[in-house]
Design an enzyme around this catalytic site. Structure first.
Site, mmCIF file in Angstrom:
data_model
loop_
_atom_site.group_PDB
_atom_site.id
_atom_site.type_symbol
_atom_site.label_atom_id
_atom_site.label_comp_id
_atom_site.label_asym_id
_atom_site.label_seq_id
_atom_site.Cartn_x
_atom_site.Cartn_y
_atom_site.Cartn_z
ATOM 1 N N LYS A 123 96.254 -1.389 56.738
ATOM 2 C CA LYS A 123 95.786 -0.313 57.624
ATOM 3 C C LYS A 123 94.706 -0.951 58.501
ATOM 4 C CE LYS A 123 94.867 4.666 57.384
ATOM 5 N NZ LYS A 123 95.865 5.098 58.341
HETATM 6 N N1 PPE Z 1 101.561 5.252 59.054
HETATM 7 C C1 PPE Z 1 100.492 5.087 59.879
HETATM 8 C C2 PPE Z 1 100.606 4.164 61.025
HETATM 9 C C3 PPE Z 1 99.308 5.797 59.614
HETATM 10 O O1 PPE Z 1 98.264 5.614 60.424
HETATM 11 C C4 PPE Z 1 99.255 6.687 58.530
HETATM 12 C C5 PPE Z 1 98.019 7.467 58.237
HETATM 13 C C6 PPE Z 1 100.397 6.831 57.701
HETATM 14 C C7 PPE Z 1 101.528 6.086 58.005
HETATM 15 C C8 PPE Z 1 100.399 7.715 56.493
HETATM 16 O O2 PPE Z 1 99.634 7.144 55.452
HETATM 17 P P1 PPE Z 1 98.954 8.023 54.320
HETATM 18 O O3 PPE Z 1 97.780 8.729 54.911
HETATM 19 O O4 PPE Z 1 98.578 7.044 53.277
HETATM 20 O O5 PPE Z 1 99.988 8.978 53.822
HETATM 21 N N2 PPE Z 1 97.161 7.719 59.348
HETATM 22 C C9 PPE Z 1 95.790 8.032 59.133
HETATM 23 C C10 PPE Z 1 94.980 8.027 60.412
HETATM 24 C C11 PPE Z 1 95.366 8.946 61.473
HETATM 25 C C12 PPE Z 1 94.411 8.885 62.663
HETATM 26 O O6 PPE Z 1 94.846 9.344 63.732
HETATM 27 O O7 PPE Z 1 93.264 8.434 62.526
HETATM 28 C C13 PPE Z 1 95.592 9.288 58.280
HETATM 29 O O8 PPE Z 1 96.447 10.140 58.208
HETATM 30 O O9 PPE Z 1 94.518 9.363 57.668
#
Ligand code: PPE
Length: 307
Positions: free
Chosen positions: A159
């Site tokens: 991330k």
């Molecule tokens: N893919 C990406 C690219 C992504 O940024 C997130 C979360 C996910 C998948 C889902 O991951 P999870 O939260 O573990 O289920 N994106 C984060 C940030 C969003 C933002 O705009 O800032 C979030 O949801 O916290």
């Protein structure tokens, strides 16, 4: 944004407005930083942070991948997040937590080994990521013209701040084209993930989600798989081609911020009946039961913040 009272920075709680950095901070120039996104929900027993330890571990793992040495243990960072929720005296029904690490001031040039590592955690009240209406009616997705970077040249499982340039370009394009969110394909043309969330579709009563070959290992995706299987649905992890998106019976996004967001249209094709589908609705309401502590079976995922 909604400011809060305190931010945790390098081991101390400091007033929100004092959490500042130098303009020559390394990450501002070269983009090597790591972030996490975690959420606390107001349950009957006070705030509870959802899958706190999993998120903190992922932050440390992202940092390991991008060669940033965070000088705090997972336990120290977990405790800092709990304490941050406590001392900010939030009142909203949920609070977004953003732990992150970046390279600070003192070294210029790409070789970052001696750049100081700064670690911080902020938390604030953040409304529905893709709008309240989207949570009910579903959102409109556009397949982005750019793909996710290939695994040979990037680290999709981290991330990493740097990955969000690709996300930002896709999101901007989607919104400027009249859509709500972007869906990115991988460099072979199969669905990777949305700009800031994971992807699921439903066909013939089965849930299908792409493998994480080219995307973040989403914690919400994992939760949904576990919960859907508990409900008796078959969940398949396999590649999804672009045209298959257009004939999905249902689709939804998963993410800490996006939670479970239904999709009602993809590239001018109506998904299913054009509104939140029945399986999506079940998963969505079940997810809220889990995070708000109303499903005992999943209570082990909650870390309660006692006042
Ligand atoms: N893919 C990406 C690219 C992504 O940024 C997130 C979360 C996910 C998948 C889902 O991951 P999870 O939260 O573990 O289920 N994106 C984060 C940030 C969003 C933002 O705009 O800032 C979030 O949801 O916290």
């Amino acid at each position: 944004m909604n400011a809060a009272k305190y931010i945790w920075m390098n081991g101390e709680f400091i007033p929100w407005e004092k959490a500042q950095i130098h303009v020559l901070s390394h990450t501002l120039h070269y983009g090597n930083g790591v972030i996490e996104g975690t959420k606390a929900y107001k349950t009957d027993k006070g705030y509870a942070i959802f899958r706190l330890n999993d998120h903190t571990r992922r932050l440390k793992e992202s940092a390991k991948m991008t060669l940033i040495n965070i000088p705090y243990t997972v336990e120290e960072l977990d405790n800092a997040q709990i304490e941050l929720i406590r001392i900010n005296e939030f009142t909203g029904d949920n609070v977004y937590i953003r732990p992150f690490a970046f390279l600070g001031y003192g070294v210029m040039g790409l070789y970052h080994k001696d750049a100081p590592v700064e670690t911080a955690i902020a938390a604030w009240e953040w409304g529905a990521y893709l709008g309240e209406e989207g949570m009910q009616r579903g959102i409109r997705l556009k397949v982005a013209s750019m793909t996710r970077p290939a695994n040979t040249s990037n680290m999709g499982k981290a991330k990493a701040t740097a990955n969000y340039l690709n996300s930002q370009m896709a999101k901007f394009e989607a919104i400027e084209s009249g859509y709500d969110e972007a869906l990115l394909l991988d460099d072979h043309g199969y669905v990777a993930e949305a700009s800031g969330a994971g992807f699921f579709m439903v066909r013939e009563g089965k849930l299908i989600s792409p493998p994480n070959d080219n995307s973040l290992e989403s914690i919400t995706q994992k939760t949904v798989i576990e919960y859907a299987e508990d409900l008796g649905y078959e969940v398949i992890r396999r590649r999804i081609s672009r045209e298959e998106l257009y004939i999905a019976d249902e689709a939804f996004l998963t993410g800490t911020a996006a939670e479970i967001t239904p999709v009602r249209e993809i590239d001018a094709r109506i998904v299913g009946e054009g509104h939140r589908g029945p399986i999506t609705e079940k998963i969505q309401s079940g997810y809220f039961d889990i995070v708000f502590g109303r499903n005992k079976k999943y209570e082990h995922y909650l870390t309660y913040v006692t006042q």
